[in-house]
Design an enzyme around this catalytic site. Sequence first.
Site, mmCIF file in Angstrom:
data_model
loop_
_atom_site.group_PDB
_atom_site.id
_atom_site.type_symbol
_atom_site.label_atom_id
_atom_site.label_comp_id
_atom_site.label_asym_id
_atom_site.label_seq_id
_atom_site.Cartn_x
_atom_site.Cartn_y
_atom_site.Cartn_z
ATOM 1 N N ASP A 105 0.867 -1.172 0.000
ATOM 2 C CA ASP A 105 0.000 0.000 0.000
ATOM 3 C C ASP A 105 0.903 1.220 0.000
ATOM 4 O OD1 ASP A 105 -1.715 2.090 0.437
ATOM 5 O OD2 ASP A 105 -2.598 1.283 2.273
ATOM 6 N N ASN A 132 4.707 4.521 -11.213
ATOM 7 C CA ASN A 132 3.529 4.579 -12.062
ATOM 8 C C ASN A 132 2.222 4.570 -11.275
ATOM 9 O OD1 ASN A 132 1.805 3.943 -14.583
ATOM 10 N ND2 ASN A 132 1.495 2.136 -13.285
ATOM 11 N N LYS A 172 -0.037 15.761 -10.170
ATOM 12 C CA LYS A 172 0.846 15.450 -11.292
ATOM 13 C C LYS A 172 1.790 16.616 -11.605
ATOM 14 C CE LYS A 172 -0.467 11.259 -12.097
ATOM 15 N NZ LYS A 172 0.449 10.122 -11.854
ATOM 16 N N TYR A 186 -6.051 15.640 -8.915
ATOM 17 C CA TYR A 186 -5.187 14.837 -9.779
ATOM 18 C C TYR A 186 -4.171 15.720 -10.509
ATOM 19 C CZ TYR A 186 -3.806 11.858 -13.705
ATOM 20 O OH TYR A 186 -3.085 11.154 -14.642
#
Length: 259
Positions: free
Chosen positions: A64, A92, A167, A163
């Site tokens: 995790d 990733n 990023k 998100y």
Amino acid sequence: MRLLEGQVALVTGAGGSIGRGIALRFAEEGAAVAVHCRTAMESAREVASRIQDSGQRAVVLQADLTDEEECHQLVRAAAEWGGGRLTALVNNAGVQPVRQLPGMTAAQWRAVVDTNLASVFACTQAAAEIMRESGGDGEGGGGSVTHIASIEGSAPAPGHAHYSASKAAVVMHARSAALEYGPYGIRVNTVSPGLIDREGLAEAWPEGVRRWHGAAPLGRLGRPKDVGDACAFLASPLASWITGHDLVVDGGVSARPTW
């Protein structure tokens, strides 16, 4: 000789579509691959089996990555499996929920940031320590770390504020890490994909797929292999003088004017 011959790589989130493409591409180029997953054990085992059937080594490791200690344990386990070496890490693993900013809670924000950003920090820190000690890949110095970012790090979409912010931060983490780990021969880069095809995407989001086809100069969606190609290049001796770079893999969409 294949590009990654003799390397030991860890790919996080390799039970998913993009991670699978990266792991398989690394194996094609000669790397032994530690295939990480959190819950997608069946998919990860299928990836590892395909790699083993091709004649390369693979192992499935579960962790995790929202837990810092599990990040460190994962990296150590990959290096132990690799005989004390880890030459390449691909960060990733990530999540991409859709939620509008009005009404978003801090807990929902943190759930994305902890998975997409904090895990990158922890896994990179652990991997860099091993790369410094193990002598690296023999060509590019201590080794290579590649984060999977996104074109949404610079061009956000509605409902993806958490998100997109995570990023964008991943890109800046890579640049910072390139500066600080460079003296040890460790290269850190990002790959920013555009829309990558997956099973059922055209049926689930036909309007988005149609718009992407119309906007992309190369006229198609990305494939997991496209991302794998970019990651394999960045981990290879061909990229031995490339660090702190964001490699955009989007079929040219980012080149299109927005006005």
